[in-house]
Enzyme design. Structure first.
Site, PDB file in Angstrom:
ATOM      1  N   PHE A   1       8.550  -9.622   2.979  1.00  9.36           N
ATOM      2  CA  PHE A   1       8.931  -9.500   4.349  1.00  9.36           C
ATOM      3  C   PHE A   1       9.663  -8.248   4.959  1.00  9.36           C
ATOM      4  CE2 PHE A   1       8.474 -14.134   3.708  1.00  9.36           C
ATOM      5  CZ  PHE A   1       7.127 -14.292   3.915  1.00  9.36           C
TER       6      PHE A   1
ATOM      7  N   LYS B   1      -4.142 -14.705   3.745  1.00  9.91           N
ATOM      8  CA  LYS B   1      -3.717 -13.398   3.463  1.00  9.91           C
ATOM      9  C   LYS B   1      -4.528 -12.581   2.583  1.00  9.91           C
ATOM     10  CE  LYS B   1       0.912 -11.402   2.129  1.00  9.91           C
ATOM     11  NZ  LYS B   1       0.538 -10.493   0.956  1.00  9.91           N
TER      12      LYS B   1
ATOM     13  N   ALA C   1       9.553 -15.152  -0.732  1.00  7.22           N
ATOM     14  CA  ALA C   1      10.476 -14.219   0.044  1.00  7.22           C
ATOM     15  C   ALA C   1      11.496 -14.875   0.966  1.00  7.22           C
ATOM     16  CB  ALA C   1       9.811 -12.991   0.671  1.00  7.22           C
TER      17      ALA C   1
ATOM     18  N   THR D   1       0.910  -1.336  -0.163  1.00 13.10           N
ATOM     19  CA  THR D   1      -0.266   0.008   0.068  1.00 13.10           C
ATOM     20  C   THR D   1       0.606   1.253  -0.169  1.00 13.10           C
ATOM     21  OG1 THR D   1      -1.487  -1.218   1.316  1.00 13.10           O
ATOM     22  CG2 THR D   1      -1.836   1.135   1.233  1.00 13.10           C
TER      23      THR D   1
ATOM     24  N   TRP E   1      -3.443   4.887   2.598  1.00 16.93           N
ATOM     25  CA  TRP E   1      -4.607   3.923   2.730  1.00 16.93           C
ATOM     26  C   TRP E   1      -5.761   4.693   2.624  1.00 16.93           C
ATOM     27  CZ3 TRP E   1      -9.036   2.960   5.540  1.00 16.93           C
ATOM     28  CH2 TRP E   1      -9.582   1.776   5.337  1.00 16.93           C
TER      29      TRP E   1
END
Length: 557
Positions: A302, A106, A274, A74, A411
């Site tokens: 991550f 997720k 990752a 984001t 956001w």
């Protein structure tokens, strides 16, 4: 106050035609291959044929993740829209989501709130078919390997030493370990086998590091799939599988062009794990974003000890990239969790636990500045429950390291909430930097692991199990000792123990096993049980996803 969901915000936005986005990005129509009105692939020949000077590369990374969330994607998208708002020519480059997390816990990976890439439903589902192509190439290689053994095994492959697994882009624990080739001689050779999720396939890592079709084929040919009875590696090249695999991947290798909610051009391409791999979008997409934009914004998976370390030590090393600035994303809520506060109590001010958690952020920031020698800014993704006193404490601690803190409200506010961050990033991009890796190429595998453990994680040393010592000796004897390392460890701690939050000290990292991803060009160092095939939770996100008679999808988030 009722908030719109991410998908409702995305569906309420009037998207621009992809030809208009291509025009904004400076992509000539001859390079554009449309997938409907809002998605397109851009031919990689643009990179060879453009003489435009490369733009500045900005990496967005984050603190050690917690269940409280950080908002890295984001922030990446909001920063790009913020740069556009202050009049900069910017292109963003992101990873593609895997179907497994979309239908699991997720959810999607197209950003959130008013900082998203669209069409989010397409991006989170089949998109342009890249992952299907990668899965097909992976499974073609598996089929050719087993067929070779069935047809007489001219290469003398030991079926007990097969390292190549099949894959599917779905969370399916039932497939982690299987026995196949059953049912009599005509149905194959019985053996133990298993599936990984597609994003954990080495084909995905190869795909994301390849710079051209020729480089892709060279990398594919090096993939080690098994060992012979006398312990010699067998490669995809030995099985004559490379040409067919590359044919499956040739269109997928072209980056996907989409847009943010505010019409900023965005490449969404590739998505390796990752921890088992390097967790970054494709080199081709990053280079194309730099070729088209004065500023190219990208992210790594991550926390900075995993994603940024691999972006800098693997991707930048292999692709010859030098970032101009790094953004470390943090939230007050997550830092309070690192200080020991339960998730249920994050909504009230608690300066004591925040102060205990801030060292996690400071270690990540110090690594970027002092290990990698790059300019850095902290972006605090502000929540309504954050108090001024809490924000002031984060600012004060970062200032002691000579790093500015900028509040981000992307956001809720989109690009407008990223303007201050954009202005600081532009300032940092003009600073000289002396970009350095955390270890040199010519160190041994063990020395590289020790360097990352001490310099990046903050540990005191490493403990290599006897089995891993034997594997390292074998890999170095085979000529893989000069490869970069890709450490697979928990994302929830600087250490290899997920319960050690904050910035733990005095720990050692235990190396349990080591294997080569020869096509990708790195050595994978496993420090714990790393799951390469996730399972679905008790209540999967898939249960809430639906589509109506008009084809409108609901329930994605």
């Amino acid at each position: 106050m009722a908030y719109l969901s991410d998908i409702e915000i995305a569906q309420a936005t009037k998207m621009k035609h992809i030809r208009e986005i291509a025009e904004v990005a400076g992509v000539d129509e001859k390079y554009l291959e449309q997938y409907g009105n809002y998605k397109a692939k851009v031919d990689y020949s643009l990179l060879k044929e453009s003489d435009r000077k490369d733009g500045k590369l900005i990496l967005v990374t984050a603190i050690t993740p917690t269940p409280a969330g950080e908002g890295k994607t984001t922030t990446t998208i909001g920063l790009s829209d913020g740069l556009k708002k202050i009049g900069k020519n910017v292109v963003v480059a992101l990873r593609e989501p895997s179907l497994g997390p979309v239908f699991g816990v997720k959810g999607g990976a197209a950003g959130g709130g008013y900082a998203q890439v669209v069409p989010m439903e397409d991006i989170n589902l089949h998109f342009t078919g890249d992952f299907h192509a990668i899965g097909a190439a992976n499974n073609l290689l598996a089929a050719m390997l087993d067929n070779h053994i069935y047809q007489g095994n001219k290469l003398n492959i030991d079926p007990r030493r097969i390292t190549w697994r099949r894959c599917v882009d779905m969370n399916d624990r039932q497939l982690r370990f299987v026995t196949d080739g059953l049912g009599g001689r005509v149905n194959g050779v019985p053996r133990e086998d298993g599936y990984d999720i597609t994003v954990a396939s080495e084909i995905m890592a190869v795909f994301c590091l390849a710079s051209s079709i020729a480089d892709l084929k060279e990398r594919l040919s090096r993939i080690v799939v098994a060992y012979t009875y006398d312990e010699k590696p067998v490669t995809a090249g030995d099985l004559n599988a490379v040409g067919a695999m590359a044919a499956l991947l040739k269109d997928a290798l072209k980056p996907n062009l989409v847009q943010t909610l505010e019409g900023t051009p965005a490449f969404v391409h590739g998505g390796p794990f990752a921890n088992i791999a390097h967790g970054c979008n494709s080199v081709i997409a990053t280079k194309m974003a730099m070729k088209l934009g004065d500023y190219a914004v990208t992210e790594a998976g991550f926390g900075a000890d995993l994603g940024a370390e691999k972006f800098l030590d693997i991707k930048c090393r292999m692709a010859g990239l030098t970032p101009s600035a790094v953004v470390v994303v943090a939230t007050v809520r997550a830092l309070k969790m690192h200080g020991g506060l339960p998730k249920t109590e994050l909504g009230s001010e608690n300066l004591e636990t925040l102060e205990k958690g801030i060292p996690n952020l400071l270690r990540h920031v110090s690594n970027i500045k002092n290990v990698y020698k790059l300019p850095c800014v902290v972006a605090v993704n502000r929540f309504p429950t954050d108090t001024d006193a809490e924000i002031d404490l984060v600012i004060e601690k970062c200032k002691a390291l000579g790093v500015n803190v900028v509040l981000s409200t992307v956001w809720a506010d989109g690009g407008a909430g990223g303007v201050a961050l954009a202005e600081e990033v532009v300032r940092l991009c003009e600073e000289p930097n002396d970009f350095s890796f955390s270890y040199a190429d010519d160190l041994s595998i063990a020395e590289k692991i020790e360097a990352v453990t001490k310099r990046v994680y903050g540990g005191v040393g490493i403990n290599i199990t006897p089995a891993a010592q034997k594997q390292i000796a074998q890999l170095e004897a085979l000529g893989y000792g000069k490869c970069p390392i890709c450490v697979a460890k928990t994302q929830y701690s600087f250490s290899d123990d997920p319960t050690k939050l904050g910035a733990p000290e005095g720990f050692t990292v235990t190396v349990r096993s080591v294997k080569v991803s020869a096509g990708a060009g790195f050595v994978v160092v496993l420090t714990g049980d790393i799951m390469t095939m996730p399972g679905l939770p008790k209540v999967p996100a898939a249960e809430k996803i639906d589509v109506d008679d008009n084809g409108t999808i609901s329930g994605l988030f």
